[in-house]
Enzyme design. Structure first.
Site, PDB file in Angstrom:
ATOM      1  N   HIS A 127      -7.485  -5.990   0.465  1.00 54.40           N
ATOM      2  CA  HIS A 127      -6.321  -5.093   0.477  1.00 54.40           C
ATOM      3  C   HIS A 127      -5.225  -5.584   1.423  1.00 54.40           C
ATOM      4  O   HIS A 127      -4.047  -5.414   1.150  1.00 54.40           O
ATOM      5  CB  HIS A 127      -6.778  -3.676   0.839  1.00 54.40           C
ATOM      6  CG  HIS A 127      -5.681  -2.653   0.748  1.00 54.40           C
ATOM      7  ND1 HIS A 127      -4.927  -2.470  -0.405  1.00 54.40           N
ATOM      8  CD2 HIS A 127      -5.199  -1.766   1.663  1.00 54.40           C
ATOM      9  CE1 HIS A 127      -4.031  -1.503  -0.190  1.00 54.40           C
ATOM     10  NE2 HIS A 127      -4.186  -1.064   1.050  1.00 54.40           N
TER      11      HIS A 127
ATOM     12  N   SER B 211       0.834  -1.196   0.000  1.00 57.69           N
ATOM     13  CA  SER B 211       0.000   0.000   0.000  1.00 57.69           C
ATOM     14  C   SER B 211       0.876   1.256   0.000  1.00 57.69           C
ATOM     15  O   SER B 211       1.663   1.442  -0.927  1.00 57.69           O
ATOM     16  CB  SER B 211      -0.962  -0.063   1.194  1.00 57.69           C
ATOM     17  OG  SER B 211      -2.048   0.804   1.019  1.00 57.69           O
TER      18      SER B 211
END
Length: 255
Positions: A236, A86
């Site tokens: 995610h 990320s």
């Protein structure tokens, strides 16, 4: 000169791991222990304003890359593997295009080089609503966070950064004011006309929307040698949601 805090585990080829927004190196301890048994020296790094690293009101990808370069120079590291998730993936990409000669392999977890609009409003609002003079236990902090953050996993992840600042005072390890003021920075795109020609692996969560089919064209533009793979049944937080598949794909690539 301030050097980023890290935990260094094992001996062998250096593998540096960069956590995401609100995270810290410790989030990656389970994977780190496995990498050590596969012959790597793992550096679990806390980036500025996170974990046990220094706090600063200044926060940008350029600064995060400068911090990383100082860290690498400090420890005399070369021919390294760099893994970023990320926000950490954005740092890893920018480091790769700026300092390609230091890298052997690059792994980017669930983020693409594009610009992402700010989407952490509820998390930031919830964190800023915590008053440590009232919310004096983890249970009370979690109850407050649950007003705006319904996902248990996200709350548990954020609670990992709660620590005892003084005998009866809790606090967040991350620098909440700086992360709030600089939240627009986190979504910034990799600068146009930059590229890294080395071996690169992009991993995306099968259930995550962070890397789309259109993004694959952009990824190949910046990283011509990139391969893109999906981690099954994961969103995610792919490394936590399907650790086995994530680890297998990563270790096969870096070995």
């Amino acid at each position: 000169m301030e050097i980023l805090h890290s935990k260094i585990l094992g001996e062998g080829k250096p593998l540096l791991i960069l956590h995401g927004y609100f995270g810290m190196g410790d989030n990656w301890k389970t994977h780190a222990n496995k990498f050590v048994t596969d012959g790597f020296q793992v550096h679990l790094i806390d980036q500025r304003n996170h974990g046990r690293s220094f706090h600063s009101e200044e926060f940008s990808y350029e600064l995060l890359v400068d911090d990383l370069k100082k860290y690498i120079d400090h420890y005399g590291l070369t021919d390294l593997c760099l893994l970023g998730h990320s926000m950490g993936g954005k740092v890893a990409m920018l480091f790769a295009v700026r300092y390609p000669s230091f890298l052997n392999k690059l792994i980017v977890a669930d983020i693409s080089p594009k610009m992402y609009p700010p989407h952490h409003h509820d998390i930031l609002k919830a964190l800023n609503a915590v008053d440590f003079s009232i919310h004096t236990t983890r249970k009370l902090i979690e109850a407050k966070l649950s007003d705006l953050i319904p996902e248990l996993g996200v709350r548990q992840f954020l609670l990992k950064s709660v620590y005892r600042k003084e005998k009866d005072v809790l606090d967040f390890r991350f620098n909440l004011s700086s992360l709030t003021n600089n939240t627009e920075e986190v979504g910034r795109a990799l600068p146009a006309d930059t590229s890294f020609l080395g071996d690169t692996l992009f991993l995306s969560g099968e259930k995550s929307g962070y890397i789309t089919l259109e993004d694959e064209v952009l990824i190949k533009k910046h990283f011509p040698k990139a391969s893109i793979a999906k981690v099954a049944n994961a969103g995610h937080w792919l490394h936590a949601e399907n650790p086995k598949d994530f680890y297998q794909k990563t270790v096969m690539f870096i070995q």
